[in-house]
Design a protein around this motif. Structure first.
Motif, short mmCIF file in Angstrom:
data_model
loop_
_atom_site.label_atom_id
_atom_site.label_comp_id
_atom_site.label_asym_id
_atom_site.label_seq_id
_atom_site.Cartn_x
_atom_site.Cartn_y
_atom_site.Cartn_z
N ALA A 1 0.95 -1.25 -0.13
CA ALA A 1 0.02 -0.18 -0.08
C ALA A 1 0.91 1.36 0.19
N ALA A 2 1.98 1.26 0.70
CA ALA A 2 3.05 2.60 0.43
C ALA A 2 3.59 2.49 -0.51
N GLY A 3 3.61 1.56 -1.50
CA GLY A 3 4.20 1.84 -2.89
C GLY A 3 5.50 0.91 -3.16
N ALA A 4 5.80 -0.02 -1.98
CA ALA A 4 6.90 -0.75 -2.27
C ALA A 4 6.80 -1.57 -3.33
N SER A 5 7.89 -1.90 -4.12
CA SER A 5 8.08 -2.72 -5.33
C SER A 5 8.67 -3.90 -5.26
N THR A 6 9.43 -4.00 -4.17
CA THR A 6 10.43 -5.34 -4.23
C THR A 6 10.00 -5.80 -2.41
N TYR A 7 9.77 -7.22 -2.36
CA TYR A 7 9.60 -7.82 -1.14
C TYR A 7 10.54 -8.99 -1.13
N VAL A 8 10.88 -9.11 0.20
CA VAL A 8 11.96 -10.23 0.40
C VAL A 8 11.51 -10.83 1.55
N ILE A 9 11.50 -12.19 1.62
CA ILE A 9 10.88 -12.92 2.88
C ILE A 9 12.07 -13.95 3.14
N VAL A 10 12.36 -14.38 4.48
CA VAL A 10 13.01 -15.45 4.46
C VAL A 10 12.10 -16.66 5.01
N SER A 11 12.19 -17.69 4.25
CA SER A 11 11.11 -18.71 4.29
C SER A 11 11.93 -20.15 5.01
N ALA A 12 11.62 -21.12 4.44
CA ALA A 12 12.34 -22.49 4.77
C ALA A 12 12.15 -23.49 3.70
N SER A 13 13.45 -23.93 3.71
CA SER A 13 13.29 -25.13 2.26
C SER A 13 11.99 -26.11 2.37
N THR A 14 11.48 -26.34 3.52
CA THR A 14 10.46 -27.14 3.64
C THR A 14 9.17 -26.51 3.42
N ALA A 15 9.11 -25.40 2.92
CA ALA A 15 7.81 -24.52 2.98
C ALA A 15 6.94 -25.17 1.88
N SER A 16 5.55 -25.49 2.23
CA SER A 16 4.62 -26.10 1.30
C SER A 16 3.18 -25.76 1.92
N ALA A 17 2.50 -25.18 1.24
CA ALA A 17 1.02 -24.82 1.65
C ALA A 17 0.28 -26.02 1.64
N ASN B 1 20.18 -7.73 -9.09
CA ASN B 1 19.92 -8.31 -10.33
C ASN B 1 18.70 -7.52 -11.06
N GLY B 2 17.76 -6.98 -10.15
CA GLY B 2 16.63 -6.19 -10.74
C GLY B 2 15.53 -6.95 -11.40
N GLU B 3 15.60 -8.31 -11.46
CA GLU B 3 14.63 -9.11 -12.31
C GLU B 3 13.31 -9.14 -11.68
N LYS B 4 12.23 -8.66 -12.37
CA LYS B 4 10.80 -8.76 -11.78
C LYS B 4 10.34 -9.96 -11.95
N GLY B 5 9.35 -10.43 -11.14
CA GLY B 5 8.53 -11.73 -11.02
C GLY B 5 9.00 -12.19 -9.61
N VAL B 6 8.47 -13.57 -9.39
CA VAL B 6 8.59 -14.08 -8.24
C VAL B 6 9.85 -15.03 -8.25
N HIS B 7 10.76 -14.75 -7.29
CA HIS B 7 11.94 -15.76 -7.11
C HIS B 7 11.85 -16.42 -6.05
N PHE C 1 3.79 -7.44 -5.93
CA PHE C 1 5.01 -6.80 -6.08
C PHE C 1 5.74 -6.95 -7.21
N ASP C 2 6.34 -5.88 -7.82
CA ASP C 2 6.95 -6.11 -9.05
C ASP C 2 7.93 -7.26 -8.87
N THR C 3 8.59 -7.26 -7.83
CA THR C 3 9.76 -8.42 -7.52
C THR C 3 9.29 -9.03 -5.86
N THR C 4 9.20 -10.34 -5.99
CA THR C 4 9.02 -10.93 -4.91
C THR C 4 10.04 -11.90 -4.56
N ILE C 5 10.93 -12.12 -3.93
CA ILE C 5 12.17 -12.77 -3.50
C ILE C 5 11.84 -13.60 -2.08
#
Length: 224
Positions: A103-119, A203-209, A141-145
């Protein structure tokens, strides 16, 4: 002004990320702000305190200039007191902060998850992490890491005996040929996770990484 906002700056990865970000060229970033649940001394220009509860004050405290949000926010079932309370922090609080950043206008979001993550996992912790990964990715987000490390290695202030035993084994065996290679993707050093995040941002690549343990280690070696 464009701000890099870091949530969970007292954690293993968050603290490394802030320290490294201070000396790293990031696209259009002119300030670093840390949101912390605990009093800290941080390399960030400013520190904004908040509680574990989602409140309007918390969401309003997120800098309106936030362009990149990094979250290493998380706890354990033991520290939180129950899985439900852990879920409140690891999932609900993280998701609300991500929404506020969008909502604030952030374009890049980065989250520390886990190797076992699965919904779809039958394991509550892995399912929680997977649900968060899925839901923050859907925010657009433009870029989600999404960093999915193995066991996060480093010196913690919390007492986690099992992790300490593993770390001693890891550091003792990682230099042994063959065995070291087998262990390389079981755990990731906190510093390497932070480095992988910064390289991916640069690296600036858009999308979900989605970055698994092996690629975290590879990207960390590219950090300069």
């Amino acid at each position: 002004m464009s701000t890099l906002t870091v949530v969970g700056a007292t954690g293993l990865v968050g603290s490394q990320f802030v320290a490294l970000a201070r000396s790293t060229a990031l696209p259009n970033i002119t300030a670093i702000t840390a949101l912390s649940r605990h009093p800290i001394e941080s390399a960030a220009e400013s520190v904004v305190p908040f509680t574990n509860t989602v409140t309007q004050d918390l969401l309003a405290s997120l800098p309106s200039t936030t362009k990149i949000l990094f979250s290493g926010l998380g706890t354990t079932k033991g520290t939180a007191g129950s899985f439900e309370k852990q879920y409140d922090i690891d999932y609900r609080l993280n998701l609300e902060i991500a929404k506020a950043a969008k909502a604030a206008g952030a374009s890049t979001y980065v989250i520390v998850s886990a190797s076992t993550a699965s919904a779809d996992s039958r394991i509550a912790y892995s399912r929680m992490k997977g649900e968060l990964d899925r839901d923050v990715s859907a925010l657009g987000f433009d870029t989600t890491i999404i960093l999915r490390p193995g066991l996060i290695l480093g010196e913690r202030t919390e007492n986690r005996p099992a992790e300490r035993i593993f770390m001693k084994l890891f550091y003792g065996l990682e230099k042994v040929p063959v065995i070291g290679g087998m262990l390389a993707n079981v755990g990731n050093k906190a510093e390497d996770i932070a480095k992988a995040a910064l390289v991916t941002i640069q690296n600036g690549e858009k999308g979900v990484h989605i970055i698994d343990p092996e690629n975290i280690n590879k990207l960390a070696k590219e950090f300069k």
